[in-house]
Design a protein around this motif. Sequence first.
Motif: not given
Length: 154
Positions: A20-21, A51, A55, A63, A88
Amino acid sequence: MQLADILQQGAVKMLGGCTSKKRLFHDLGAMAEQSYHMPSADVIDALIEREGLGPTGVGHGIALPHARLADVDRVRGLFLRLEKPLNFDSVDRQPVDLVFALLAPEEAGVEHLRALALVSRTMRNPDICAKLRANSDPATLYTILTENQATQAA
């Protein structure tokens, strides 16, 4: 400014199993603490807050998370190559496998923007991205990122 000015060799890693982010931001926080002696929790909070504004997945599997922090002396970089691409919320909806994070002082306006532009230009180069994706050794990844700069400067 060159990437070697903002990126230490120890701040480049290959990462497997990121799901996950939020987990990614925790890994970046740990790297910042280890490489630059920044408080991990502050880095994580700043990245999550930034963030939340939108995004930082810029497309093509890349990213560029970035944040400003009070106790940072100058712009610092962190690079991760993800073994398994991660969703993302990128502009092209493609998962991300190359992450270049920037951490800057709160008052570093122009310096932060110059660093972000440099990283963006570097990561838009398809040859560099192909080389990064073809390698997993952190020392090799660091060399790929920084040698292009040295060649262009010469």
